[in-house]
Motif scaffolding. Structure first.
Motif, mmCIF file in Angstrom:
data_model
loop_
_atom_site.group_PDB
_atom_site.id
_atom_site.type_symbol
_atom_site.label_atom_id
_atom_site.label_comp_id
_atom_site.label_asym_id
_atom_site.label_seq_id
_atom_site.Cartn_x
_atom_site.Cartn_y
_atom_site.Cartn_z
ATOM 1 N N UNK A 92 89.909 -19.796 18.971
ATOM 2 C CA UNK A 92 90.252 -20.550 20.181
ATOM 3 C C UNK A 92 90.008 -22.042 19.989
ATOM 4 N N UNK A 93 89.152 -22.406 19.042
ATOM 5 C CA UNK A 93 88.876 -23.829 18.821
ATOM 6 C C UNK A 93 89.991 -24.525 18.048
ATOM 7 N N UNK A 148 96.486 -21.697 22.246
ATOM 8 C CA UNK A 148 96.228 -21.794 23.681
ATOM 9 C C UNK A 148 95.381 -20.639 24.208
ATOM 10 N N UNK A 149 95.646 -19.439 23.687
ATOM 11 C CA UNK A 149 95.007 -18.231 24.221
ATOM 12 C C UNK A 149 94.693 -17.300 23.056
ATOM 13 N N UNK A 150 93.567 -16.601 23.155
ATOM 14 C CA UNK A 150 93.307 -15.502 22.232
ATOM 15 C C UNK A 150 93.090 -14.234 23.046
ATOM 16 N N UNK A 162 97.776 -18.189 38.173
ATOM 17 C CA UNK A 162 96.640 -18.486 37.299
ATOM 18 C C UNK A 162 96.469 -17.369 36.267
ATOM 19 N N UNK A 163 96.357 -17.755 35.014
ATOM 20 C CA UNK A 163 96.166 -16.753 33.953
ATOM 21 C C UNK A 163 94.829 -16.937 33.240
ATOM 22 N N UNK A 164 93.947 -17.734 33.815
ATOM 23 C CA UNK A 164 92.679 -18.019 33.145
ATOM 24 C C UNK A 164 91.611 -16.960 33.392
ATOM 25 N N UNK A 165 91.887 -15.987 34.252
ATOM 26 C CA UNK A 165 90.870 -14.987 34.602
ATOM 27 C C UNK A 165 91.262 -13.568 34.169
ATOM 28 N N UNK A 193 92.701 -24.462 28.976
ATOM 29 C CA UNK A 193 93.629 -25.057 29.945
ATOM 30 C C UNK A 193 92.971 -26.268 30.596
ATOM 31 N N UNK A 194 93.704 -27.379 30.575
ATOM 32 C CA UNK A 194 93.256 -28.613 31.232
ATOM 33 C C UNK A 194 91.863 -29.031 30.779
ATOM 34 N N UNK A 195 91.608 -28.871 29.489
ATOM 35 C CA UNK A 195 90.333 -29.294 28.935
ATOM 36 C C UNK A 195 89.195 -28.324 29.147
#
Length: 506
Positions: free
Chosen positions: A102-103, A108-110, A131-134, A142-144
């Motif tokens: 991820x780094x 973007x996503x793992x 939202x896909x962050x959860x 996303x967004x830092x």
């Protein structure tokens, strides 16, 4: 929403079980478009760029074993330079080295663990602008910010999963040219692969199953499809592809007696083709083996791994005795099935004498097919941690399963002794089956393909052994052959499993 899977590997085998399972799940549960970018052989950036330009995906999905992570990084970087598509990577390496994956700035996503439900939820959220962050199993940048989500429960009912998507790979067109099954390299057979289950009961220290079980919190890890579900798929595969042989590719074929009794009866009556499996020596009990033979089992692959009982128990968590291994091979042969032996050399603290014990055990086993691999440490495994704690890890990652170099620092054996052990193992292969490790590597094309991506020292090692093998098989130095045949590599004779070549120089 359009997703393009990138199939990266080192051999000529195009079909990828994991991608086929994910594609089938997405198609079954949504209207998302699915495409394939096939980078098998070696990942040519210009070819990749051309495919991305044609497909115009919204999501570019990679799958990464540890050995292929460097290739994934390079292609993901190229993707970000030319496309606004989201990049996601799943598979072994992001599951057990998530921070590293991820780094990377191009990722973007793992996805960690099994990916069907998580990937579908990700695509649905993107399409709806949600939202896909959860989403469980995903780590998202996303967004830092970095969002690390927990692991969702395993899919319990295997019969709910659709059959693998073979159409994505144009399975029917390349299938006829596919190499033969492992147990029958000396005669052509049309082999179709599938799986009856997921997971394994055992805790071998070099394998991912132990850390996977720990990651899932001890929940039910081994899940088996019903016999009827498997028979239904095999009837379809038999009608579509007319195979000579089926090969089950899970780590451990089903061992439950009730299941085996039902399978043996229905498979023999409704399918009636030979099939290959992988099994454990401890499970090679008389009743199990009789049922497998009754069903039509052609061959059984056993992981012998090491010839020393003490080393197997202490470092590999494999507690079977050599006598138990020999009994398993004897019982397999007595029932008319082939026995395959798979082994590992170059493990932590292994000595010349220990490897010779492995060779001598295999001499007694008289396997119908014998193979050995050089140990490669995989993050997350117990043996990897042992290597790390003892400063045995080498920088970077090996570029291939088929490697001629030690995967770790060898502290108890010299390089010359290790080379001698490899030669002794290949001599035993030639003695027992008429061909050796390098013949098989040449047939899959993986060793030579990966010369392009090897280090300078690896190139010398690989080409030196290849030159030796060419001289042995064709009775002429490779460079002398090229001098006599200036038209070049298109007519270069390739070692065959039988040791014969149709273009042998005169």
């Amino acid at each position: 929403m359009k997703i393009a899977f990138v199939n990266i590997g080192g051999s000529m085998f195009t079909f990828h079980n994991g991608i086929a399972a994910l594609s089938a799940y997405i198609k079954h549960h949504s209207e998302h478009e699915v495409a394939l970018i096939d980078m098998i052989g070696h990942p040519r950036p210009l070819k990749f760029q051309h495919q991305v330009e044609i497909i115009q995906p919204d999501v570019i999905a990679f799958t990464a074993m540890t050995i292929y992570w460097p290739n994934v990084r390079a292609l993901a970087t190229r993707a970000k330079q030319m496309s606004s598509a989201k990049t996601i990577v799943g598979g072994y390496h992001p599951t057990f080295a998530p921070e590293e994956c991820i780094s990377h700035p191009a990722m973007d996503v793992i996805c960690r663990g099994e990916g069907e439900e998580a990937l579908l939820a990700f695509l649905n959220a993107l399409e709806r602008g949600e939202d896909y962050t959860r989403i469980p199993n995903l780590w998202v940048k996303k967004d830092g910010n970095l969002y690390k989500n927990d692991i969702r429960p395993l899919i319990a009912n295997m019969d709910e999963l659709p059959f693998w998507d073979r159409d994505l790979f144009n399975y029917g067109s390349w299938y006829d040219a596919m190499p033969t099954s492992l147990s029958d390299l000396d005669r052509p057979e049309r082999t179709v692969t599938l799986a009856a289950s997921r997971g394994c009961y055992y805790d071998c220290t070099y394998c991912s199953n132990e850390p996977l079980k720990a990651m899932y919190g001890g929940k039910t890890f081994v899940r088996t499809r019903s016999v009827d579900h498997i028979i239904k798929e095999m009837k379809m595969l038999k009608a579509r592809y007319n195979p000579d042989l089926f090969e089950f590719q899970e780590e451990l074929f089903v061992a439950h007696l009730d299941w085996l009794e039902e399978f043996a009866d229905k498979y023999k009556r409704e399918i009636g083709l030979p099939f290959n499996i992988s099994y454990r020596e401890e499970l090679a009990r008389t009743k199990n083996m009789e049922l497998l033979a009754k069903a039509g089992c052609n061959s059984i692959a056993f992981g012998v791994e090491c010839g020393s009982e003490e080393y197997r128990k202490k470092y590999l968590t494999r507690r079977m005795s050599n006598r138990k291994i020999e009994e398993a091979f004897d019982r397999t042969h007595e029932l008319g099935m082939k026995a395959l032996s798979f082994n590992i050399i170059g493990m932590p603290f292994e000595t010349y004498d220990l490897i010779q014990e492995t060779i001598q055990l295999n001499r007694r086993l008289q396997a119908d097919y014998l193979q050995w691999f050089i140990y490669q440490p995989y993050p997350g495994t117990i043996l990897y941690n042992i290597c790390k704690e003892n400063d045995l890890l080498l920088p970077g990652y090996t570029s291939s399963y088929i490697s001629l170099r030690p995967g770790i620092k060898l502290t108890h054996i010299t390089r010359e002794e290790f080379q001698q052990c490899m030669e002794d193992f290949m001599a035993l292969q030639r003695e027992q089956q008429g061909y050796d490790w390098l013949d098989i590597a040449a047939q899959s094309n993986e060793t030579l393909v990966n010369v392009r991506y090897a280090t300078e020292e690896e190139r010398y090692d690989i080409m030196d052994l290849y030159n030796q093998t060419f001289q042995r098989d064709h009775g002429i130095n490779r460079w002398e052959w090229f001098r006599r045949n200036p038209e070049g590599a298109e007519k270069t004779p390739s070692p065959s499993p039988t040791g014969r070549t149709s273009s042998e120089p005169r």
